[in-house]
Design a protein around this motif. Sequence first.
Motif, mmCIF file in Angstrom:
data_model
loop_
_atom_site.group_PDB
_atom_site.id
_atom_site.type_symbol
_atom_site.label_atom_id
_atom_site.label_comp_id
_atom_site.label_asym_id
_atom_site.label_seq_id
_atom_site.Cartn_x
_atom_site.Cartn_y
_atom_site.Cartn_z
ATOM 1 N N GLY A 106 40.095 50.168 64.479
ATOM 2 C CA GLY A 106 39.611 48.900 65.039
ATOM 3 C C GLY A 106 38.108 48.714 64.925
ATOM 4 N N ILE A 107 37.467 49.533 64.063
ATOM 5 C CA ILE A 107 36.005 49.453 63.934
ATOM 6 C C ILE A 107 35.633 48.834 62.584
ATOM 7 N N PRO A 108 34.951 47.692 62.579
ATOM 8 C CA PRO A 108 34.531 47.099 61.306
ATOM 9 C C PRO A 108 33.366 47.878 60.682
ATOM 10 N N THR A 109 33.274 47.786 59.358
ATOM 11 C CA THR A 109 32.203 48.478 58.631
ATOM 12 C C THR A 109 31.430 47.460 57.804
ATOM 13 N N VAL A 110 30.128 47.637 57.712
ATOM 14 C CA VAL A 110 29.332 46.819 56.806
ATOM 15 C C VAL A 110 28.572 47.756 55.870
ATOM 16 N N ILE A 111 28.643 47.470 54.581
ATOM 17 C CA ILE A 111 27.867 48.248 53.607
ATOM 18 C C ILE A 111 26.691 47.377 53.181
ATOM 19 N N ILE A 112 25.483 47.882 53.364
ATOM 20 C CA ILE A 112 24.295 47.108 52.979
ATOM 21 C C ILE A 112 23.348 47.975 52.162
ATOM 22 N N ASN A 113 22.366 47.306 51.585
ATOM 23 C CA ASN A 113 21.363 48.028 50.805
ATOM 24 C C ASN A 113 20.353 48.692 51.749
ATOM 25 N N GLY A 114 20.158 49.987 51.570
ATOM 26 C CA GLY A 114 19.251 50.737 52.437
ATOM 27 C C GLY A 114 17.786 50.373 52.248
ATOM 28 N N THR A 115 17.501 49.553 51.230
ATOM 29 C CA THR A 115 16.115 49.148 50.999
ATOM 30 C C THR A 115 15.579 48.341 52.180
ATOM 31 N N ASN A 116 16.472 47.604 52.836
ATOM 32 C CA ASN A 116 16.031 46.746 53.939
ATOM 33 C C ASN A 116 16.736 47.084 55.246
ATOM 34 N N PRO A 117 16.298 48.115 55.938
ATOM 35 C CA PRO A 117 16.965 48.451 57.207
ATOM 36 C C PRO A 117 16.943 47.284 58.198
ATOM 37 N N GLU A 118 15.998 46.326 58.016
ATOM 38 C CA GLU A 118 15.965 45.158 58.927
ATOM 39 C C GLU A 118 17.247 44.343 58.837
ATOM 40 N N ASP A 119 17.976 44.510 57.748
ATOM 41 C CA ASP A 119 19.241 43.781 57.617
ATOM 42 C C ASP A 119 20.211 44.121 58.749
ATOM 43 N N ILE A 120 19.993 45.253 59.376
ATOM 44 C CA ILE A 120 20.873 45.611 60.510
ATOM 45 C C ILE A 120 20.744 44.554 61.610
ATOM 46 N N TYR A 121 19.549 43.987 61.770
ATOM 47 C CA TYR A 121 19.381 42.904 62.756
ATOM 48 C C TYR A 121 20.297 41.732 62.404
ATOM 49 N N ARG A 122 20.337 41.420 61.128
ATOM 50 C CA ARG A 122 21.149 40.265 60.698
ATOM 51 C C ARG A 122 22.626 40.507 61.005
ATOM 52 N N ILE A 123 23.049 41.739 60.815
ATOM 53 C CA ILE A 123 24.457 42.066 61.102
ATOM 54 C C ILE A 123 24.749 41.810 62.583
ATOM 55 N N ILE A 124 23.835 42.261 63.422
ATOM 56 C CA ILE A 124 24.023 42.118 64.874
ATOM 57 C C ILE A 124 23.986 40.634 65.274
ATOM 58 N N GLU A 125 23.257 39.854 64.484
ATOM 59 C CA GLU A 125 23.201 38.408 64.766
ATOM 60 C C GLU A 125 24.428 37.691 64.206
ATOM 61 N N GLY A 126 25.318 38.443 63.565
ATOM 62 C CA GLY A 126 26.541 37.845 63.029
ATOM 63 C C GLY A 126 26.308 37.122 61.716
ATOM 64 N N ARG A 127 25.201 37.470 61.026
ATOM 65 C CA ARG A 127 24.930 36.798 59.754
ATOM 66 C C ARG A 127 25.463 37.605 58.572
ATOM 67 N N MET A 162 34.664 33.099 57.384
ATOM 68 C CA MET A 162 33.783 34.269 57.229
ATOM 69 C C MET A 162 32.971 34.522 58.493
ATOM 70 N N ALA A 163 32.464 33.406 59.049
ATOM 71 C CA ALA A 163 31.635 33.556 60.240
ATOM 72 C C ALA A 163 32.383 34.318 61.323
ATOM 73 N N LYS A 164 33.680 34.036 61.385
ATOM 74 C CA LYS A 164 34.482 34.666 62.433
ATOM 75 C C LYS A 164 34.478 36.197 62.280
ATOM 76 N N THR A 165 34.647 36.658 61.039
ATOM 77 C CA THR A 165 34.696 38.100 60.849
ATOM 78 C C THR A 165 33.332 38.730 61.101
ATOM 79 N N MET A 166 32.263 38.054 60.639
ATOM 80 C CA MET A 166 30.931 38.609 60.857
ATOM 81 C C MET A 166 30.607 38.659 62.348
ATOM 82 N N ASP A 167 31.202 37.746 63.095
ATOM 83 C CA ASP A 167 30.987 37.702 64.529
ATOM 84 C C ASP A 167 31.432 38.985 65.226
ATOM 85 N N ASN A 168 32.305 39.719 64.526
ATOM 86 C CA ASN A 168 32.832 40.942 65.132
ATOM 87 C C ASN A 168 31.754 41.899 65.594
ATOM 88 N N LEU A 169 30.640 41.882 64.890
ATOM 89 C CA LEU A 169 29.585 42.838 65.252
ATOM 90 C C LEU A 169 28.484 42.201 66.090
#
Length: 266
Positions: free
Chosen positions: A235-256, A1-8
């Motif tokens: 070739g572009i990955p997508t992440v669907i997250i809850n809009g309640t916490n826009p800070e989660d975008i940081y986590r995506i960029i950190e590969g979490r 899983m970590a590998k795929t999350m690393d994509n972003l």
Amino acid sequence: MAKTMDNLKNAKRIVVKVGTSSLTYETGKTNIRRIKKLVEVLSDLKNSGMQVVLVTSGAIGVGVGKLGLAEKPHDTPGRQAAATVGQCELMFMYDKLFSEYGHTIGQLLITRSDIENPERKENLINAFDKLFEYGAIPVINENDAVAVEEIVFGDNDNLSAIVARLTHADGLVILTDIDGLFSSNPKTDEDAVLIPVVEEITDEIEALAGGAGSSRGTGGMITKLHAAKTAGEAGIPTVIINGTNPEDIYRIIEGRQVGTFFCAKK
Ligand code: GLU
């Protein structure tokens, strides 16, 4: 899983799509706190050197609230008129809030015909490129005032995937009113579990998407899966997250791990 999350991880350019349900309350009025938080995160990412593109819904929903209508109009002219009002309000808010952080935004209102016509598509790409060169943040919506049936994208999920392709983004992040894709409908099934990674959008995965989303927006999970597919094919990955916490975008960029990550092809 970590590998795929690393994509972003270390993505240089991301497209963030926010839906009407994340931007408004059920009263139809704007969710100021949410919008402020989103703008703060995007401004901060921009400061860190990343290029961000915002695809925003909400024109019709915010217009309905501002005009004091009881519900979203059922006729096309009604929705067009509401969109013209709501789009002003939305851009006023974005411009004000991004400006507070020293950022400049540029509005692009797009219809499907702009993408299908090669010359207009080229013009659009040129406009994006210049905005990036000038260091401005493109803010996109469908041009709902003129987008009648024949030329309509229909939903901004699809539009956001097309924008991600046009701008050669490293990733697409879709903010919605649910944590991601679930094994069944979490509103009706307490055993529903969040699916963290989708390697491939198969018919079985699409079958999990269920029905429509909120009455204020247009899409639902299925339009998000279609968007993830469109982006993934480029070739572009997508992440669907809850809009309640826009800070989660940081986590995506950190590969979490957050929300549901859709792997891209190749
Ligand atoms: N373009 C529409 C709006 O701004 C939203 C479409 C959608 O909800 O996906 O109201």
